[in-house]
Design a protein around this motif. Structure first.
Motif, mmCIF file in Angstrom:
data_model
loop_
_atom_site.group_PDB
_atom_site.id
_atom_site.type_symbol
_atom_site.label_atom_id
_atom_site.label_comp_id
_atom_site.label_asym_id
_atom_site.label_seq_id
_atom_site.Cartn_x
_atom_site.Cartn_y
_atom_site.Cartn_z
ATOM 1 N N PHE A 54 10.829 -20.153 -2.250
ATOM 2 C CA PHE A 54 10.484 -20.868 -3.539
ATOM 3 C C PHE A 54 11.454 -20.531 -4.816
ATOM 4 C CE2 PHE A 54 5.895 -20.488 -2.388
ATOM 5 C CZ PHE A 54 5.929 -22.043 -1.947
ATOM 6 N N GLY A 55 12.484 -19.674 -4.561
ATOM 7 C CA GLY A 55 13.422 -19.424 -5.529
ATOM 8 C C GLY A 55 13.126 -18.744 -6.721
ATOM 9 N N ARG A 56 11.806 -17.916 -6.532
ATOM 10 C CA ARG A 56 11.501 -17.115 -7.429
ATOM 11 C C ARG A 56 11.088 -15.585 -6.957
ATOM 12 N NH1 ARG A 56 8.710 -18.587 -12.237
ATOM 13 N NH2 ARG A 56 9.009 -16.293 -12.470
ATOM 14 N N ILE A 57 12.279 -14.981 -6.429
ATOM 15 C CA ILE A 57 12.348 -14.066 -5.583
ATOM 16 C C ILE A 57 11.730 -12.785 -6.537
ATOM 17 C CG2 ILE A 57 14.688 -13.226 -5.948
ATOM 18 C CD1 ILE A 57 12.666 -12.506 -2.788
ATOM 19 N N ASP A 58 12.195 -12.607 -8.003
ATOM 20 C CA ASP A 58 11.818 -11.791 -8.821
ATOM 21 C C ASP A 58 10.474 -11.675 -9.188
ATOM 22 O OD1 ASP A 58 11.878 -14.233 -9.866
ATOM 23 O OD2 ASP A 58 12.764 -13.547 -12.029
ATOM 24 N N MET A 59 9.425 -12.478 -9.214
ATOM 25 C CA MET A 59 8.074 -12.674 -9.384
ATOM 26 C C MET A 59 7.516 -11.984 -7.873
ATOM 27 S SD MET A 59 5.471 -15.585 -10.190
ATOM 28 C CE MET A 59 5.632 -16.461 -8.651
ATOM 29 N N PHE A 60 7.939 -12.568 -6.896
ATOM 30 C CA PHE A 60 7.338 -12.046 -5.492
ATOM 31 C C PHE A 60 7.631 -10.590 -5.333
ATOM 32 C CE2 PHE A 60 6.899 -16.769 -5.181
ATOM 33 C CZ PHE A 60 5.823 -16.841 -4.461
ATOM 34 N N ILE A 61 8.870 -10.048 -5.954
ATOM 35 C CA ILE A 61 9.071 -8.837 -5.624
ATOM 36 C C ILE A 61 8.093 -7.769 -6.225
ATOM 37 C CG2 ILE A 61 10.767 -6.947 -6.212
ATOM 38 C CD1 ILE A 61 11.587 -8.350 -3.720
ATOM 39 N N ASP A 62 7.682 -8.188 -7.543
ATOM 40 C CA ASP A 62 6.681 -7.594 -8.198
ATOM 41 C C ASP A 62 5.279 -7.787 -7.555
ATOM 42 O OD1 ASP A 62 8.351 -7.020 -10.201
ATOM 43 O OD2 ASP A 62 7.643 -8.516 -11.502
ATOM 44 N N ILE A 63 4.802 -8.968 -6.849
ATOM 45 C CA ILE A 63 3.915 -8.853 -6.150
ATOM 46 C C ILE A 63 3.851 -7.943 -4.767
ATOM 47 C CG2 ILE A 63 2.435 -10.623 -4.838
ATOM 48 C CD1 ILE A 63 3.311 -12.787 -6.831
ATOM 49 N N THR A 64 4.819 -8.001 -4.108
ATOM 50 C CA THR A 64 5.028 -7.268 -3.047
ATOM 51 C C THR A 64 4.801 -5.632 -3.322
ATOM 52 O OG1 THR A 64 7.332 -7.143 -3.128
ATOM 53 C CG2 THR A 64 6.319 -8.733 -1.743
ATOM 54 N N LEU A 65 5.502 -5.181 -4.355
ATOM 55 C CA LEU A 65 5.481 -4.048 -4.819
ATOM 56 C C LEU A 65 3.905 -3.446 -5.003
ATOM 57 C CD1 LEU A 65 8.568 -3.226 -7.108
ATOM 58 C CD2 LEU A 65 8.063 -2.404 -4.803
ATOM 59 N N ALA A 66 3.214 -4.314 -5.852
ATOM 60 C CA ALA A 66 1.823 -4.193 -6.252
ATOM 61 C C ALA A 66 0.881 -4.036 -4.699
ATOM 62 C CB ALA A 66 1.065 -5.150 -6.921
ATOM 63 N N TYR A 67 1.344 -4.947 -3.893
ATOM 64 C CA TYR A 67 0.624 -4.905 -2.629
ATOM 65 C C TYR A 67 1.065 -3.607 -1.794
ATOM 66 C CZ TYR A 67 -0.951 -6.703 1.882
ATOM 67 O OH TYR A 67 -1.883 -6.965 3.122
ATOM 68 N N ALA A 68 2.404 -3.152 -1.801
ATOM 69 C CA ALA A 68 2.804 -1.996 -1.156
ATOM 70 C C ALA A 68 1.856 -0.748 -1.611
ATOM 71 C CB ALA A 68 4.068 -1.872 -1.061
ATOM 72 N N ILE A 69 1.668 -0.512 -2.848
ATOM 73 C CA ILE A 69 1.085 0.372 -3.602
ATOM 74 C C ILE A 69 -0.182 0.409 -3.279
ATOM 75 C CG2 ILE A 69 0.250 1.598 -6.018
ATOM 76 C CD1 ILE A 69 3.015 0.385 -7.049
ATOM 77 N N LEU A 70 -1.025 -0.809 -3.220
ATOM 78 C CA LEU A 70 -2.419 -0.774 -2.609
ATOM 79 C C LEU A 70 -2.631 -0.471 -1.457
ATOM 80 C CD1 LEU A 70 -3.772 -4.054 -4.530
ATOM 81 C CD2 LEU A 70 -4.348 -1.694 -4.924
ATOM 82 N N GLY A 71 -1.662 -1.037 -0.683
ATOM 83 C CA GLY A 71 -1.864 -0.612 0.838
ATOM 84 C C GLY A 71 -1.646 1.054 1.060
ATOM 85 N N PHE A 72 -0.548 1.791 0.280
ATOM 86 C CA PHE A 72 -0.450 2.980 0.541
ATOM 87 C C PHE A 72 -1.881 3.848 -0.025
ATOM 88 C CE2 PHE A 72 1.030 6.844 -1.312
ATOM 89 C CZ PHE A 72 1.436 7.788 -0.084
ATOM 90 N N ILE A 73 -2.253 3.421 -1.141
ATOM 91 C CA ILE A 73 -3.487 4.115 -1.624
ATOM 92 C C ILE A 73 -4.819 3.543 -0.671
ATOM 93 C CG2 ILE A 73 -5.226 3.855 -3.293
ATOM 94 C CD1 ILE A 73 -3.038 3.544 -5.337
ATOM 95 N N GLY A 74 -5.089 2.597 -0.083
ATOM 96 C CA GLY A 74 -5.875 2.212 0.883
ATOM 97 C C GLY A 74 -5.836 3.351 2.060
#
Length: 91
Positions: A54-74
């Motif tokens: 989509f050409g918006r890697i900066d926005m999707f990196i933030d989403i992946t970081l949040a997803y990774a943190i939630l996965g780790f906490i889970g």
């Protein structure tokens, strides 16, 4: 180049189905937890590929970081629940 990333995303989506079988049919809870963590890791890579497409890697990196943190906490929460003395069976 976009075709390569699109095909990579499709292949990665198919690869995510392999640990999904282990989540459904896993013999132990630890196998299911490990397969869930593998699915989360592959999903993070898939989200990054979609962001690049989509050409918006900066926005999707933030989403992946949040997803990774939630996965780790889970995973930590489930591991804490598994190892707590209240959930152990009397042998």
């Amino acid at each position: 180049m976009d075709q390569f990333f699109l095909y990579s995303a499709v292949v990665l989506t198919i690869i995510i189905a392999v640990p999904l079988i282990r989540v459904v049919k896993g013999p132990t809870l630890f196998d299911r937890l490990l397969a869930t963590n593998a699915i989360a890791t592959k999903t993070i890579v898939l989200i990054c590929l979609i962001g690049f497409l989509f050409g918006r890697i900066d926005m999707f990196i933030d989403i992946t970081l949040a997803y990774a943190i939630l996965g780790f906490i889970g995973v930590l929460a489930i591991a804490k629940y598994i190892t707590s003395p209240k959930t152990r069976r009397n042998a």
